[in-house]
Design an enzyme around this catalytic site. Structure first.
Site, PDB file in Angstrom:
ATOM      1  N   GLY A 736      40.273  41.339  47.112  1.00 41.48           N
ATOM      2  CA  GLY A 736      40.318  41.276  45.653  1.00 41.48           C
ATOM      3  C   GLY A 736      40.203  39.863  45.123  1.00 41.48           C
ATOM      4  N   THR A1042      40.725  41.802  37.294  1.00 37.51           N
ATOM      5  CA  THR A1042      39.370  42.214  37.708  1.00 37.51           C
ATOM      6  C   THR A1042      39.149  42.039  39.196  1.00 37.51           C
ATOM      7  OG1 THR A1042      38.568  40.010  37.171  1.00 37.51           O
ATOM      8  CG2 THR A1042      38.376  41.678  35.455  1.00 37.51           C
ATOM      9  N   CYS A1043      39.911  41.142  39.810  1.00 38.04           N
ATOM     10  CA  CYS A1043      39.714  40.940  41.243  1.00 38.04           C
ATOM     11  C   CYS A1043      40.122  42.186  42.034  1.00 38.04           C
ATOM     12  CB  CYS A1043      40.481  39.721  41.717  1.00 38.04           C
ATOM     13  SG  CYS A1043      42.232  39.778  41.348  1.00 38.04           S
ATOM     14  N   PHE A1044      41.064  42.970  41.460  1.00 41.90           N
ATOM     15  CA  PHE A1044      41.495  44.203  42.132  1.00 41.90           C
ATOM     16  C   PHE A1044      41.009  45.448  41.399  1.00 41.90           C
ATOM     17  CE2 PHE A1044      44.837  41.165  43.501  1.00 41.90           C
ATOM     18  CZ  PHE A1044      44.623  41.261  44.871  1.00 41.90           C
TER      19      PHE A1044
END
Length: 1075
Positions: A736, A1042-1044
């Protein structure tokens, strides 16, 4: 005593032997001396005789030059006989003067009735019984000596030119009686006998090689860019070459000699037409063109001519015959069948020796390319003229004459038929190919009658056979005259109506028309089948060339040559034809003509497909094959079946896009397994750890990743962020955080403010900035960006980066394709600039009035810079002749030359991660979808199905039910896209659906703000599950990581509050926080 006797005897015998040998030596010396003396006396005698004869000749000439009296014929005969007896190189001048004396004697107006001894006309000796035979031998010898001199003379030298005229006058005078004044003086009764004498002389000259002499003279004078033969000289040579042919009543032997030696001279007919039009009239009077065509129509005669001439001169003969036909259209129309056969046979002979590549056995020819026969390089200077002659074959008069049966068809329009009632989709999916055609017609408001492949015309009819043979001729020309192939195609496409009418003709062939007939031809090796396939091949080659050179306005708006409905029909036909060739196993074993046919049909198909990808003209799912099961194809690919591999190589577009994306992901997965980048029970992949400062994300990422080996970049990379205070941020990267890092890097480098990339005018799509060199290491940066984009695609991470299609085409290598056209891609860079350039193409006046040059001026960093499109371009004006080249050069400069280095660096980085062969199965727009996700509407059912819940939320939770209802009922498609971008950083869904979104889409119930959030606890999960709130969260907004792909949603008490807060949050885009 006995020994002494033996010794004296031996000595005696030795002395006798020595004496005998001495006597023999003396005799041999005497005999040798006698022979030498005889030879010397003979030589001296001969020299003395030669001197005496030369003196006598010189005295004779001196008296004649004085001009006091005319020499009589007998004295000329005697002195000529003496000169011929001793003739050598040093007597060249004497022979010339003798010729002038002989010609002078023939010019006497009225010879009085005198005895033979006083006769002046040189030819009058032929009437003497005693002198006829000696005179005849003498004139033959004199004329042949003239021929020998003609072989060595160079017409471009002034002195030699005068001598050429002299010797030609000799030959003209004594091979025809028309100029002999003796006939007027003695009466017409002598004419038959004198004509026979002339025929005898011509027969002798022919046997000695008269036509070879004329060929050498013509080649020396004409095989150059500017002829060195005058009108009179050329007329004389033509007259001399024609006399034996006419005298022999156009016998095969003389016609053969004329074709071999005269008609094979480079551009002979062209020079004849320019310098001596009267000679062209003579050729038409004798109907020579018809006689040549009929002579060559006999296969053995044509082969004999070709074998004797070899390649270069056969080409010259072809050029002369074609131009002769161009000037004799009526005869051409009558003898079209024989003419086509002759040209096809000669081109086919040359084709045997045309090679595709250079080798030790090949020579370069300016028209044929690499040629395995000996090439006469002396003809190269005249090849432009020969090429101009060959161009007559695809000139309008010849095209109209040969294709008269095709062009006579009327392209009438019929009233549009009302469309049938809509059918259920389940039935439409099962429609055969034939109904595809019908559906294409029903879309047109005014449809040509010719569009439907109705069939009904017998393939063995004379009309079909004639058209087929003509198509074979032009197809043979295309494969033989390799260096002027584009000229041939341009000529064949000049008439707008030829190709549509040829398609109409093809549609009428066979019982049902169209596809089935040509599929049957593929399985037959008959001559008839080969000709039909050659017709299809010619149609495809010409149509492909036409559509390639037409711009979008000409194709879509003006619809030059083909209506859009016709292109739909044709593309369906081609798609099916290529599919059948591959899937039925025909291509696997195809060689020679069948393989060439496949490439022609496939090339035309791909031009239409790429045009359709750029600007749609076909119905939905037009290119897919409903009878092809992707599961079967994938099974065959696994087994290494050749037909499946060929299908994927040549026409991947027949497979649904999602299946190809799935195949791409499988290929990547297999490579990861091969490289050991996948977690297994027995081994873990190598992990690369990098530390990134948030304030210097691009610089740190560039420094730490650019030196990594390619396999390390392809592998697992773990990122640890450091905040502005130098403290490590909380959080463990399980893909992520790396996703966030990758998205942030890409977001920064593609920001136009950085000036690595620019946006196009209008649709704001990205391409490399021509002024990126303001960055010291800009090329290394481009390579790094290419690697990062490749990594995103490799991992299946979609990033919202819209590329200009012309740039993406270069990344995919499409610009190296033979079907690629720079001008077609220009609208994707600058539509206004494209309109301006195409307006120059359509400008009716003199383009030079616009004051343009072959250069491009632009303002760079406040300074005006001039870029030359070609060396010296800023001094070369744009004219009507070079305006098309200017347009293409300008388009190529703007899209290629300006950003050549940047593009090459980006491609180098991108291809180090993504094998270019993996992307061959995708078109340019499809690769854009692979990078940025699907541009279809978000499938909420699919998203719901693959959503993971945390913090007490579950699929039946009240807030979750409100959320899905708001997204489906209250939000517009644009707002749903903004919602997806808010959570995942990309507004488009994954190509294969949300099942392939990594990490999976997640929703978590949160109680506090992000800076106080410490993650899920047992209490928070229970409170979320039972909807127990610590306090009303109405003042807080939803946030995301947003990374996950994680949405953090407070446990709102009302649906309206959720709707308003969510709408505000996505419009403000308050994502990008680390949980």
């Amino acid at each position: 005593m006995f020994t002494a006797t033996q010794t004296s005897k031996s000595q005696f015998l030795d002395k006798a032997r020595i004496a005998r040998e001495e006597r023999k030596g003396y005799k041999e010396k005497e005999r040798a001396a006698t022979q030498i003396q005889a030879l010397v006396r003979r030589f001296l005698c001969r020299c003395r005789l030669q001197r005496e004869i030369r003196k006598e000749v010189d005295d004779f000439i001196a008296v004649s030059d004085a001009g006091s009296t005319k020499r009589n014929a007998l004295s000329i005969f005697k002195i000529a006989r003496k000169l011929l007896f001793i003739l050598s190189k040093e007597d060249k001048l004497r022979f010339e003067k003798l010729c002038r004396i002989i010609l002078s004697s023939m010019d006497v107006e009225n010879e009085p009735k005198v005895s033979l001894n006083q006769a002046v006309w040189y030819v009058s000796l032929a009437l003497s019984k005693d002198l006829t035979i000696p005179w005849l031998k003498q004139i033959k010898d004199v004329l042949w000596v003239s021929c020998e001199f003609l072989k060595k003379l160079k017409p471009d030298i002034l002195q030699d030119n005068k001598l050429v005229t002299l010797h030609l006058t000799m030959l003209i005078t004594f091979t025809d009686t028309s100029t002999w004044k003796i006939i007027r003086g003695k009466g017409e009764a002598l004419k038959p006998a004198l004509n026979r004498i002339c025929e005898n002389i011509m027969g002798h000259l022919n046997q000695k090689g008269f036509y070879s002499v004329l060929q050498i003279l013509l080649t020396n004078g004409l095989a150059r860019s500017r002829p060195s033969l005058s009108k009179g000289t050329l007329t004389a040579i033509f007259t001399l070459s024609l006399r034996p042919v006419v005298a022999a009543h156009f016998s095969d032997n003389l016609l053969r000699s004329f074709l071999l030696h005269i008609m094979s001279v480079p551009a002979f007919i062209s020079h004849l037409n320019t310098l001596t039009p009267d000679c062209m009239v003579t050729m038409q009077t004798h109907d020579l063109f018809r006689k040549f065509v009929l002579f060559l129509s006999r296969e053995e005669q044509c082969l004999d001519i070709c074998v004797c001439l070899e390649g270069s001169h056969t080409l010259c003969l072809l050029g002369n015959l074609i131009q002769l036909g161009y000037f004799n259209v009526k005869v051409l129309e009558q003898e079209a069948g024989h003419f086509v056969k002759d040209l096809t046979d000669m081109l086919s002979y040359c084709q045997r020796y045309v090679s595709q590549k250079k080798s030790n056995l090949t020579h370069w020819h300016p028209v044929l390319g690499w040629f395995s026969q000996t090439v006469d390089y002396g003809l190269n200077e005249s090849m432009p003229l020969v090429t101009k002659q060959l161009q007559c074959l695809w000139g309008v008069p010849v095209i109209c004459t040969l294709f008269c049966d095709v062009l006579s068809k009327k392209l009438e329009t019929q009233d549009p038929t009302p469309p049938p009632p809509p059918q259920p989709s389940s039935l439409q999916n099962n429609l055969p190919v034939k109904n595809l055609f019908k559906r294409a017609f029903q879309k047109s408001a005014s449809v040509r009658n010719i569009l439907k492949p109705v069939g009904g015309k017998r393939v063995d009819s004379a009309e079909v056979q004639k058209v087929c043979s003509i198509c074979v001729l032009y197809q043979t020309a295309l494969t033989t005259l390799t260096q002027i192939r584009l000229q041939i195609l341009t000529g064949l496409t000049y008439l707008d109506e030829l190709l549509p009418k040829l398609w109409a003709f093809i549609c009428e062939l066979g019982p049902q028309g169209g596809l089935r007939l040509f599929m049957e031809c593929l399985n037959n090796d008959t001559e008839e089948s080969k000709q039909l396939l050659a017709m299809l091949m010619l149609f495809c080659d010409c149509s492909r060339h036409l559509i390639t050179i037409l711009d979008d306005i000409e194709v879509y708006e003006e619809q030059i040559s083909f209506k859009m409905e016709e292109l739909v029909t044709i593309s369906s036909f081609l798609n099916t034809f290529v599919y059948k060739m591959i899937w039925d196993g025909i291509l696997e074993n195809a060689k020679g003509e069948k393989l060439d046919l496949f490439h022609s049909v496939h090339g035309w198909l791909m031009v239409l497909y790429e045009r359709d990808c750029r600007r749609r003209f076909t119905p939905e799912d037009h290119w897919l094959r409903k009878d092809l099961k992707p599961s079967l194809l994938f099974q065959e690919l696994e087994k290494g079946k050749r037909r499946a591999q060929l299908l994927l190589q040549y026409i991947p577009h027949v497979i649904p896009h999602k299946n190809r994306v799935l195949l791409f992901r499988n290929i990547v997965t297999k490579e990861k397994e091969t490289l050991g980048l996948v977690e297994t029970s027995s081994a873990s992949p190598h992990v690369t750890h990098i530390t990134i400062r948030r304030s210097r994300m691009l610089e740190d990422g560039y420094d730490q990743l650019r030196r990594l080996p390619v396999n390390s970049i392809k592998g697992v990379i773990r990122v640890k962020f450091v905040n502005d205070l130098g403290v490590d941020e909380a959080g463990i990267d399980q893909d992520g955080v790396f996703k966030e890092f990758l998205e942030e890097i890409i977001k920064k480098v593609f920001n136009p403010a950085l000036n690595l990339f620019k946006t196009t005018s209008g649709n704001e799509r990205l391409y490399p900035s021509p002024t990126s060199s303001i960055h010291e290491n800009h090329l290394q940066l481009f390579e790094f960006v290419g690697k990062m984009l490749g990594k995103a695609m490799y991992e299946g991470i979609v990033v919202d980066v819209p590329f200009a299609s012309f740039f993406l085409s270069q990344v995919l290598g499409h610009h190296h394709s033979t079907f690629y056209s720079s001008i077609d891609e220009l609208p994707s860079l600058d539509s206004e600039f494209y309109k301006n350039l195409t307006s120059i193409k359509r400008y009716d006046g003199d383009v030079s009035d616009l004051g343009l040059t072959l250069s491009y001026d632009e303002e760079v960093m406040g300074q005006l810079v001039c870029h030359e499109l070609i060396p010296g371009g800023k001094t070369m004006p744009v004219t009507n002749e070079n305006k098309i080249s200017y347009i293409h050069l300008m388009a190529h400069f703007r899209m290629h030359t300006q950003i050549k280095e940047q593009t090459a660096a980006f491609i180098r980085g991108f291809r180090s991660i993504i094998n270019p062969e993996w992307l061959h199965m995708f078109s340019t727009p499809e690769v854009q979808r692979l990078i940025s996700g699907d541009n279809a509407e978000i499938d909420l059912d699919d998203l719901k199905k693959h959503t993971v819940y945390y913090g007490g939320f579950h699929s039946s939770h009240r807030v979750i039910l409100w959320l899905w209802d708001i997204l489906s009922s209250d939000f517009s498609p644009e707002e749903r896209a903004m919602f997806l971008k808010f959570v995942t950083s990309c507004s488009r869904p994954p190509l294969l659906g949300f099942a392939y979104l990594k990490p999976p889409f997640s929703i978590r119930c949160v109680e506090v703000s992000d800076d106080q959030d410490t993650g899920d606890t047992l209490g928070s999960v229970l409170r979320g599950f039972f909807t127990i709130r610590k306090k009303e969260p109405g003042g807080r907004l939803p946030t995301s990581s947003t990374c996950f792909n994680l949405l953090k949603l407070p446990n709102y008490s009302k649906k309206s509050i959720l709707r308003d807060k969510l709408r505000y949050a996505i419009s403000m885009n308050t994502g990008f926080e680390l949980s």
